[in-house]
Design a protein around this motif. Structure first.
Motif, PDB file in Angstrom:
ATOM      1  N   LEU A 173       0.320  -1.206   0.114  1.00  0.00           N
ATOM      2  CA  LEU A 173      -0.388   0.253   0.015  1.00  0.00           C
ATOM      3  C   LEU A 173       1.338   1.666  -0.294  1.00  0.00           C
ATOM      4  O   LEU A 173       0.191   2.484  -0.065  1.00  0.00           O
ATOM      5  CB  LEU A 173      -0.627  -0.646   1.269  1.00  0.00           C
ATOM      6  N   ILE A 174       1.709   1.188   0.085  1.00  0.00           N
ATOM      7  CA  ILE A 174       3.649   2.606  -0.020  1.00  0.00           C
ATOM      8  C   ILE A 174       2.746   3.081  -1.282  1.00  0.00           C
ATOM      9  O   ILE A 174       3.458   2.655  -2.533  1.00  0.00           O
ATOM     10  CB  ILE A 174       4.884   1.642   0.122  1.00  0.00           C
ATOM     11  N   ASP A 180      -5.584   1.403  -7.667  1.00  0.00           N
ATOM     12  CA  ASP A 180      -4.466   0.365  -7.609  1.00  0.00           C
ATOM     13  C   ASP A 180      -4.238  -0.141  -6.944  1.00  0.00           C
ATOM     14  O   ASP A 180      -3.475  -1.405  -7.297  1.00  0.00           O
ATOM     15  CB  ASP A 180      -3.005   1.662  -8.117  1.00  0.00           C
ATOM     16  N   SER A 181      -4.743  -0.622  -5.198  1.00  0.00           N
ATOM     17  CA  SER A 181      -4.603  -1.346  -4.338  1.00  0.00           C
ATOM     18  C   SER A 181      -4.787  -2.237  -4.741  1.00  0.00           C
ATOM     19  O   SER A 181      -6.266  -2.481  -5.245  1.00  0.00           O
ATOM     20  CB  SER A 181      -4.099  -0.452  -3.026  1.00  0.00           C
ATOM     21  N   ASN A 182      -4.731  -3.694  -3.756  1.00  0.00           N
ATOM     22  CA  ASN A 182      -5.799  -4.438  -4.734  1.00  0.00           C
ATOM     23  C   ASN A 182      -6.626  -5.152  -2.443  1.00  0.00           C
ATOM     24  O   ASN A 182      -7.075  -6.237  -1.865  1.00  0.00           O
ATOM     25  CB  ASN A 182      -4.942  -6.115  -4.149  1.00  0.00           C
ATOM     26  N   ILE A 183      -7.159  -3.803  -1.909  1.00  0.00           N
ATOM     27  CA  ILE A 183      -7.768  -3.882  -0.940  1.00  0.00           C
ATOM     28  C   ILE A 183      -8.659  -5.148  -0.895  1.00  0.00           C
ATOM     29  O   ILE A 183      -9.380  -5.658   0.222  1.00  0.00           O
ATOM     30  CB  ILE A 183      -8.346  -2.812   0.110  1.00  0.00           C
ATOM     31  N   ARG A 184      -9.545  -4.245  -2.245  1.00  0.00           N
ATOM     32  CA  ARG A 184     -10.943  -4.791  -2.810  1.00  0.00           C
ATOM     33  C   ARG A 184     -11.861  -5.958  -3.055  1.00  0.00           C
ATOM     34  O   ARG A 184     -11.886  -7.501  -2.624  1.00  0.00           O
ATOM     35  CB  ARG A 184     -11.986  -4.047  -3.471  1.00  0.00           C
ATOM     36  N   SER A 185      -9.417  -6.250  -4.394  1.00  0.00           N
ATOM     37  CA  SER A 185      -9.774  -7.780  -5.280  1.00  0.00           C
ATOM     38  C   SER A 185      -9.126  -8.604  -3.906  1.00  0.00           C
ATOM     39  O   SER A 185      -9.754  -9.679  -4.867  1.00  0.00           O
ATOM     40  CB  SER A 185      -9.452  -7.338  -6.664  1.00  0.00           C
ATOM     41  N   ASN A 186      -8.219  -8.814  -3.135  1.00  0.00           N
ATOM     42  CA  ASN A 186      -7.487  -9.507  -2.577  1.00  0.00           C
ATOM     43  C   ASN A 186      -7.749  -9.700  -1.224  1.00  0.00           C
ATOM     44  O   ASN A 186      -8.151 -11.225  -0.883  1.00  0.00           O
ATOM     45  CB  ASN A 186      -5.925  -9.877  -2.881  1.00  0.00           C
ATOM     46  N   TYR A 187      -9.011  -9.112  -0.677  1.00  0.00           N
ATOM     47  CA  TYR A 187      -8.713  -8.728   0.668  1.00  0.00           C
ATOM     48  C   TYR A 187     -10.703  -8.782   1.124  1.00  0.00           C
ATOM     49  O   TYR A 187     -11.053  -8.837   2.283  1.00  0.00           O
ATOM     50  CB  TYR A 187      -8.352  -8.032   1.374  1.00  0.00           C
TER      51      TYR A 187
END
Length: 236
Positions: A173-174, A180-187
């Protein structure tokens, strides 16, 4: 020791006892327990009543909770012995001509104690500022930027709403915008609010970037929240 001094000492000790209870409740919440569960555990340990096998797994499963539990139980034994000795001393000092006045003073002290405790728990301004002060100290002393403390704000079936204090931003997340993060897709996590710079609210959108010292209000499963924000070894 005079009976008057015994009442004053007992009042001061009980006030300290209640403050200690609230402090340890906040510290246990920083390890991921809900406020209700944390307070139940703390009261159980301070009163040396213990807890059930199922409840004890919440403590023994975490290294930090085990350390906190040891300190809490130690405080509980110290307070129990001290309080019993003060009560015995108080009744030994009573005499027929002064008993009624002392009982009135003791009742008054208990009423004042209840008012202070009620203010600490129920008055939002007092509680919020006290919680923030203790949380700030707890984060620095307990975690030392090793991982991000989680405070559970609400539970909804298999999901929770949690407040995360970012002391160690995950590498993925840096300098990454949320879109563009995977917060929704992966977690499967949803960031609801970002608090920054003295708890100023930041509007959450796709361009938002998390920073160290942010407080993040997030919704999702606790397992996935820990998977993203917590180093597993810190909970062993």
């Amino acid at each position: 020791m005079s009976a008057d001094f015994a009442i004053l000492a007992f009042f001061s000790l009980m006030l300290t006892y209640l403050l200690i209870c609230e402090i340890f409740t906040i510290l246990f919440r920083l390890t991921g327990l809900t406020e209700e569960t944390a307070r139940f555990q703390v009261i159980s340990m301070l009163t040396t009543c213990g807890f059930t096998t199922v409840e004890s797994e919440l403590i023994t499963s975490s290294r930090k909770r085990r350390k906190l539990a040891f300190i809490t139980i130690l405080f509980g034994y110290i307070f129990s012995v001290t309080i019993v000795s003060m009560v015995i001393n108080f009744f030994m000092r009573l005499n027929d001509g002064y008993s009624f006045q002392l009982i009135l003073k003791a009742i008054l002290a208990i009423i004042i104690l209840i008012i202070i405790w009620y203010a600490l728990l129920r008055v939002n301004f007092v509680k919020n500022n006290f919680d923030k002060f203790i949380s700030k100290i707890g984060i620095k002393t307990m975690f030392k930027n090793q991982h991000n403390p989680i405070m559970i704000l609400g539970i909804f079936k298999s999901e929770v709403i949690a407040e995360i204090t970012i002391t160690n931003l995950p590498e993925e997340l840096i300098n990454i915008q949320l879109k563009d993060s995977n917060i929704r897709s992966n977690y499967n996590l949803q960031i609801l609010t970002i608090l920054r710079d003295n708890d100023s609210t930041i509007i959450v959108n796709g361009e938002s970037i998390l920073k160290t010292d942010d407080k993040v209000i997030i919704f999702g499963s606790l397992k996935n929240i820990k998977k993203l924000f917590v180093k597993e070894k810190d909970f062993l």
